[in-house]
Design a protein around this motif. Structure first.
Motif, short mmCIF file in Angstrom:
data_model
loop_
_atom_site.label_atom_id
_atom_site.label_comp_id
_atom_site.label_asym_id
_atom_site.label_seq_id
_atom_site.Cartn_x
_atom_site.Cartn_y
_atom_site.Cartn_z
N LYS A 92 37.64 37.68 43.10
CA LYS A 92 38.62 37.39 44.14
C LYS A 92 38.33 36.01 44.69
O LYS A 92 37.18 35.65 44.93
N CYS A 93 39.39 35.22 44.90
CA CYS A 93 39.24 33.87 45.44
C CYS A 93 38.91 33.98 46.93
O CYS A 93 39.55 34.73 47.66
N LYS A 94 37.92 33.23 47.38
CA LYS A 94 37.53 33.24 48.79
C LYS A 94 38.62 32.69 49.69
O LYS A 94 38.76 33.12 50.82
N CYS A 95 39.39 31.75 49.19
CA CYS A 95 40.40 31.09 50.03
C CYS A 95 41.72 31.85 50.08
O CYS A 95 42.18 32.22 51.15
N CYS A 96 42.32 32.08 48.94
CA CYS A 96 43.69 32.62 48.92
C CYS A 96 43.75 34.11 48.62
O CYS A 96 44.80 34.72 48.76
N GLY A 97 42.66 34.72 48.18
CA GLY A 97 42.65 36.15 47.91
C GLY A 97 43.19 36.55 46.55
O GLY A 97 43.40 37.73 46.29
N LYS A 98 43.44 35.59 45.67
CA LYS A 98 43.95 35.89 44.33
C LYS A 98 42.90 36.69 43.56
O LYS A 98 41.73 36.33 43.53
N GLN A 99 43.32 37.80 42.93
CA GLN A 99 42.40 38.67 42.21
C GLN A 99 42.55 38.47 40.71
O GLN A 99 43.66 38.43 40.19
N MET A 100 41.42 38.36 40.03
CA MET A 100 41.39 38.12 38.60
C MET A 100 40.41 39.10 37.96
O MET A 100 39.57 39.69 38.64
N THR A 101 40.53 39.26 36.65
CA THR A 101 39.59 40.07 35.88
C THR A 101 39.40 39.40 34.51
O THR A 101 40.16 38.51 34.14
#
Length: 82
Positions: free
Chosen positions: A38-47
């Motif tokens: 998860k991106c600390k800034c924008c909250g975008k979640q990846m795997t």
């Protein structure tokens, strides 16, 4: 089927991530090879995908990761008891 709601990032944080890039941190370790980020800034979640690249975490991939984690956990418990 569970529904997952991802928070909408503010325009300022999206701009920062676009400008300097995302700052991903590991939120969950699925197996030795797969994790969720998860991106600390924008909250975008990846795997991780099958080739080791990051891909957007969709509800379908989240369910696949849940199943994979359950199988990996059962397998590791079975190997420890043997």
């Amino acid at each position: 089927m569970k529904t997952y709601i991802t928070p909408e990032p503010s325009p300022g944080t999206v701009f920062i991530c676009t400008l300097i890039g995302h700052k991903y941190q590991t939120t969950r370790k699925i197996t030795n090879h797969f994790s969720e980020y998860k991106c600390k800034c924008c909250g975008k979640q990846m795997t991780d995908d099958g080739r080791g690249r990051l891909t957007l975490l969709t509800p379908e991939l989240h369910e696949i990761n849940e199943t994979l984690k359950m199988i990996f956990h059962k397998k590791s418990q079975h190997l420890q008891s043997a």
